[in-house]
Design an enzyme around this catalytic site. Structure first.
Site, PDB file in Angstrom:
ATOM      1  N   ARG A  47      17.337   1.473  -7.943  1.00 49.45           N
ATOM      2  CA  ARG A  47      16.771   1.702  -9.345  1.00 49.45           C
ATOM      3  C   ARG A  47      17.848   2.757  -9.924  1.00 49.45           C
ATOM      4  O   ARG A  47      18.180   2.743 -11.351  1.00 49.45           O
ATOM      5  CB  ARG A  47      15.380   2.362  -9.627  1.00 49.45           C
ATOM      6  CG  ARG A  47      14.720   2.361 -10.707  1.00 49.45           C
ATOM      7  CD  ARG A  47      13.251   2.590 -10.353  1.00 49.45           C
ATOM      8  NE  ARG A  47      12.622   3.087 -11.487  1.00 49.45           N
ATOM      9  CZ  ARG A  47      12.355   4.567 -11.705  1.00 49.45           C
ATOM     10  NH1 ARG A  47      12.829   5.318 -10.709  1.00 49.45           N
ATOM     11  NH2 ARG A  47      11.883   5.058 -12.883  1.00 49.45           N
ATOM     12  N   GLY A 152       4.542  -0.836  10.872  1.00 50.58           N
ATOM     13  CA  GLY A 152       4.927  -0.386  12.459  1.00 50.58           C
ATOM     14  C   GLY A 152       5.440   1.174  12.441  1.00 50.58           C
ATOM     15  O   GLY A 152       6.089   1.564  11.286  1.00 50.58           O
ATOM     16  N   SER A 154       8.056   3.599  12.347  1.00 50.88           N
ATOM     17  CA  SER A 154       9.481   3.216  11.933  1.00 50.88           C
ATOM     18  C   SER A 154       9.857   4.247  10.794  1.00 50.88           C
ATOM     19  O   SER A 154      10.109   3.871   9.711  1.00 50.88           O
ATOM     20  CB  SER A 154       9.746   1.932  11.293  1.00 50.88           C
ATOM     21  OG  SER A 154       8.582   1.800  10.422  1.00 50.88           O
ATOM     22  N   LYS A 207      -2.931   5.395   7.747  1.00 52.51           N
ATOM     23  CA  LYS A 207      -2.301   6.298   8.783  1.00 52.51           C
ATOM     24  C   LYS A 207      -1.696   7.309   7.938  1.00 52.51           C
ATOM     25  O   LYS A 207      -1.293   8.420   8.244  1.00 52.51           O
ATOM     26  CB  LYS A 207      -1.217   5.307   9.655  1.00 52.51           C
ATOM     27  CG  LYS A 207      -0.194   4.818   9.145  1.00 52.51           C
ATOM     28  CD  LYS A 207       1.006   5.740   8.722  1.00 52.51           C
ATOM     29  CE  LYS A 207       2.076   5.249   8.008  1.00 52.51           C
ATOM     30  NZ  LYS A 207       3.270   6.145   7.611  1.00 52.51           N
ATOM     31  N   ASP A 260       1.835   3.333  14.697  1.00 46.97           N
ATOM     32  CA  ASP A 260       2.290   4.064  13.506  1.00 46.97           C
ATOM     33  C   ASP A 260       1.388   5.477  13.223  1.00 46.97           C
ATOM     34  O   ASP A 260       2.042   6.192  12.891  1.00 46.97           O
ATOM     35  CB  ASP A 260       2.047   3.247  12.317  1.00 46.97           C
ATOM     36  CG  ASP A 260       3.279   3.579  11.300  1.00 46.97           C
ATOM     37  OD1 ASP A 260       4.109   4.318  11.373  1.00 46.97           O
ATOM     38  OD2 ASP A 260       3.321   2.799  10.048  1.00 46.97           O
ATOM     39  N   THR A 264       3.173   8.839  13.056  1.00 53.37           N
ATOM     40  CA  THR A 264       3.074   9.852  11.762  1.00 53.37           C
ATOM     41  C   THR A 264       2.308  11.078  11.908  1.00 53.37           C
ATOM     42  O   THR A 264       2.257  11.870  10.996  1.00 53.37           O
ATOM     43  CB  THR A 264       2.538   8.859  10.629  1.00 53.37           C
ATOM     44  OG1 THR A 264       3.182   7.489  10.599  1.00 53.37           O
ATOM     45  CG2 THR A 264       2.895   9.484   9.331  1.00 53.37           C
TER      46      THR A 264
HETATM   47  N1  LIG Z   1      10.827   6.394   4.611  1.00 48.71           N
HETATM   48  C1  LIG Z   1      10.161   5.838   5.863  1.00 48.71           C
HETATM   49  O1  LIG Z   1      10.418   6.331   6.911  1.00 48.71           O
HETATM   50  C2  LIG Z   1       9.130   4.747   5.590  1.00 48.71           C
HETATM   51  C3  LIG Z   1       8.873   4.215   4.414  1.00 48.71           C
HETATM   52  N2  LIG Z   1       7.930   3.124   4.604  1.00 48.71           N
HETATM   53  C4  LIG Z   1       7.578   2.508   2.885  1.00 48.71           C
HETATM   54  O2  LIG Z   1       8.299   2.219   2.199  1.00 48.71           O
HETATM   55  C5  LIG Z   1       8.180   2.277   0.803  1.00 48.71           C
HETATM   56  C6  LIG Z   1       9.441   2.802   0.098  1.00 48.71           C
HETATM   57  O3  LIG Z   1       9.388   4.326   0.788  1.00 48.71           O
HETATM   58  P1  LIG Z   1      11.005   4.974   0.754  1.00 48.71           P
HETATM   59  O4  LIG Z   1      12.040   3.951   0.871  1.00 48.71           O
HETATM   60  O5  LIG Z   1      10.956   5.948   1.893  1.00 48.71           O
HETATM   61  O6  LIG Z   1      10.993   5.487  -0.550  1.00 48.71           O
HETATM   62  P2  LIG Z   1      11.762   7.049  -0.878  1.00 48.71           P
HETATM   63  O7  LIG Z   1      10.488   8.084  -0.825  1.00 48.71           O
HETATM   64  O8  LIG Z   1      12.753   7.211   0.239  1.00 48.71           O
HETATM   65  O9  LIG Z   1      12.269   6.882  -2.284  1.00 48.71           O
HETATM   66  C7  LIG Z   1      11.593   6.628  -3.469  1.00 48.71           C
HETATM   67  C8  LIG Z   1      11.851   5.558  -3.703  1.00 48.71           C
HETATM   68  O10 LIG Z   1      10.879   4.998  -4.997  1.00 48.71           O
HETATM   69  C9  LIG Z   1      11.635   4.178  -5.948  1.00 48.71           C
HETATM   70  N3  LIG Z   1      11.110   4.428  -7.420  1.00 48.71           N
HETATM   71  C10 LIG Z   1      10.887   5.605  -7.986  1.00 48.71           C
HETATM   72  N4  LIG Z   1      10.175   5.498  -9.155  1.00 48.71           N
HETATM   73  C11 LIG Z   1      10.033   3.985  -9.281  1.00 48.71           C
HETATM   74  C12 LIG Z   1       9.621   3.343 -10.248  1.00 48.71           C
HETATM   75  N5  LIG Z   1       8.940   3.775 -11.452  1.00 48.71           N
HETATM   76  N6  LIG Z   1       9.728   2.006  -9.977  1.00 48.71           N
HETATM   77  C13 LIG Z   1      10.263   1.495  -8.932  1.00 48.71           C
HETATM   78  N7  LIG Z   1      10.752   2.301  -7.916  1.00 48.71           N
HETATM   79  C14 LIG Z   1      10.481   3.471  -8.304  1.00 48.71           C
HETATM   80  C15 LIG Z   1      13.062   5.137  -6.083  1.00 48.71           C
HETATM   81  O11 LIG Z   1      13.746   4.307  -6.794  1.00 48.71           O
HETATM   82  C16 LIG Z   1      13.249   5.124  -4.576  1.00 48.71           C
HETATM   83  O12 LIG Z   1      13.389   3.949  -4.064  1.00 48.71           O
HETATM   84  C17 LIG Z   1       6.845   3.057   0.783  1.00 48.71           C
HETATM   85  O13 LIG Z   1       5.658   2.251   0.525  1.00 48.71           O
HETATM   86  C18 LIG Z   1       6.897   3.754   2.283  1.00 48.71           C
HETATM   87  O14 LIG Z   1       5.660   4.176   2.678  1.00 48.71           O
HETATM   88  C19 LIG Z   1       7.754   2.437   5.395  1.00 48.71           C
HETATM   89  C20 LIG Z   1       8.012   2.719   6.791  1.00 48.71           C
HETATM   90  C21 LIG Z   1       9.007   3.822   6.900  1.00 48.71           C
HETATM   91  O1  LIG Z   2       5.733   4.935   7.500  1.00 45.27           O
HETATM   92  C1  LIG Z   2       6.489   5.840   8.123  1.00 45.27           C
HETATM   93  C2  LIG Z   2       6.551   5.488   9.417  1.00 45.27           C
HETATM   94  O2  LIG Z   2       6.274   4.416  10.399  1.00 45.27           O
HETATM   95  C3  LIG Z   2       6.841   6.858   7.277  1.00 45.27           C
HETATM   96  O3  LIG Z   2       6.105   7.974   7.139  1.00 45.27           O
HETATM   97  P1  LIG Z   2       6.011   8.880   6.043  1.00 45.27           P
HETATM   98  O4  LIG Z   2       6.060   8.012   4.647  1.00 45.27           O
HETATM   99  O5  LIG Z   2       4.833   9.893   6.274  1.00 45.27           O
HETATM  100  O6  LIG Z   2       7.481   9.486   6.109  1.00 45.27           O
END
Ligand SMILES: NC(=O)C1=CN([C@@H]2O[C@H](COP(=O)(O)OP(=O)(O)OC[C@H]3O[C@@H](n4cnc5c(N)ncnc54)[C@H](O)[C@@H]3O)[C@@H](O)[C@H]2O)C=CC1
Ligand SMILES: O=C(CO)COP(=O)(O)O
Length: 368
Positions: A47, A152, A154, A207, A260, A264
């Site tokens: 974005r 999971g 990750s 979680k 997970d 977490t």
């Molecule tokens: N970071 C991690 O370790 C993990 C994250 N997830 C999940 O992945 C998903 C994405 O998280 P992350 O990549 O960590 O994000 P992030 O927290 O690193 O970054 C925020 C994201 O939100 C987007 N964003 C902000 N405002 C927005 C809008 N109005 N419309 C669309 N996108 C918008 C940004 O462009 C960015 O991609 C979440 O649901 C998170 O729970 C799942 C597993 C692990």
């Molecule tokens: O989902 C996650 C790891 O599996 C990441 O957790 P947080 O969004 O709390 O960093």
């Protein structure tokens, strides 16, 4: 700069040549780098223009995953149409609160013949839908057969540097889950197939709320005993909600569940756990201004999904008549302004009772 491990020699064989990763946050970037390590071309939609520029010019996402050297097989773009063009797999990795709006804006360019895999973890605040439920509601029926979710333990930061990770891919159609499994798997990244989509998603959402409670408990210095109790009774809460929503209790024992949750709830790499810790360190009003998704947060752009999900879980549990005292405490602190120490102590003052109840001939976790 750290670079990802995993080579073609280690990777499972897949016919997929191009993946579109839709979401340039930490996790989207880490997953893009992971599949690129298998020699697959990746088009990463982000974005933010600065993310596109940083990935293409420096092979780094300095906004969301700084310090990880990205594969040259990743090309970032700000055009969804360009990202999905000729892609054989779509990964949707944006925070849950934005999914519905994103689909409204972009669904006309999404191909329906290829699997669409959602990696987001949360529950939408107003509608109380999981990401999969949002996809089913918002996309025409022709897309539904190819939907899948991945969940999971990750952390993006660990995947980014190629550390060993295992996840579950759940889909209604096992063939779709197998296709995703082959596309993602390397020796360092194991993927298990699963059929319980709603169970996997609810575990991933819950979680995050429980991690906030554990971060707060650790923030107070309550110790490892308290954290283990929160995790265990948190599992009980997850089980009750998952089963009530039609998911399988066995999912709780898997990677999306206990895997997970343990990760977490016990690592400051988790944004949600860190929110819990920070809530103890600061006054709530100040904290609310700083937690992503709750106000004018603009210093740290990362999203802690548990903040908003705690409200959704409160409403869902109320609607379904499910007892979830730990999640309820997190909701009360974040959304009702209840003092955090009072909320944690209130949990300890709950009536004493048996750990499990007999239910239809088997033992289940008791309701309190
Ligand atoms: N970071 C991690 O370790 C993990 C994250 N997830 C999940 O992945 C998903 C994405 O998280 P992350 O990549 O960590 O994000 P992030 O927290 O690193 O970054 C925020 C994201 O939100 C987007 N964003 C902000 N405002 C927005 C809008 N109005 N419309 C669309 N996108 C918008 C940004 O462009 C960015 O991609 C979440 O649901 C998170 O729970 C799942 C597993 C692990
Ligand atoms: O989902 C996650 C790891 O599996 C990441 O957790 P947080 O969004 O709390 O960093």
């Amino acid at each position: 700069m750290a670079s990802a491990g995993g080579s073609m020699k280690e990777a499972a064989k897949t016919s997929v040549r191009k993946v579109a990763v839709l979401g340039g946050g930490a996790f989207g970037t880490a997953m893009a780098n992971h599949v690129a390590s298998k020699g697959i071309l990746v088009s990463l939609w982000a974005r933010e223009d600065e993310v596109v520029h940083s990935v293409n010019s420096k092979h780094e996402n300095s906004t969301f995953l700084a310090g990880v050297l990205l594969s040259e097989k990743i090309v970032a773009t700000s055009s969804v149409a360009e990202a999905v063009s000729e892609a054989e797999l779509l990964f949707l990795i944006i925070p849950t609160p934005f999914i519905a709006k994103w689909l409204e804006q972009n669904q006309t360019v999404l191909p329906w013949q290829v699997p669409l895999v959602c990696f987001s973890k949360g529950i939408e605040q107003q509608s109380l839908r999981t990401p999969y439920e949002i996809l089913v509601d918002e996309l025409p029926g022709k897309y539904h057969a190819k939907l899948a979710v991945v969940s999971g333990p990750s952390f993006a930061k660990e995947i980014g540097v190629g550390l060993p990770t295992s996840v579950a891919c759940a889909a209604q159609d096992l063939e779709v889950a197998k296709q995703v499994q082959l596309a993602l798997a390397t020796r360092n990244f194991r993927v298990y197939t699963a059929a319980d989509v709603i169970g996997a998603e609810l575990c991933g959402a819950l979680k995050n709320v429980l991690a906030i409670a554990c971060g707060a408990s650790d923030g107070f210095g309550f110790g490892a005993n308290a954290r283990a109790a929160l995790i265990t009774r948190g599992l009980a809460e997850m089980t009750r909600l998952v089963v009530k929503k039609g998911g399988k209790a066995s999912t709780i024992t898997g990677l999306a569940g206990v895997g997970d949750l343990v990760l977490t709830c016990s690592s400051s790499l988790s944004r949600n756990y860190s929110v819990g810790q920070a809530m103890v360190a600061r006054s709530l009003p100040e904290h609310k201004r700083q937690v992503p998704g709750t106000g004018n947060f603009n210093q740290d752009l990362a999203v802690a999904e548990g903040v908003k999900t705690s409200l959704a879980v409160h409403l869902l549990a109320e609607r379904l008549g499910v007892e979830m005292p730990i999640c309820e405490s997190v909701y009360e602190v974040i959304h009702k302004g209840v003092d955090i120490k009072t909320a944690l102590r209130k949990l300890q003052d709950r009536p004493l009772r048996a750990e499990h109840d007999e239910y239809q001939g088997t033992w289940v976790w008791s309701a309190l």
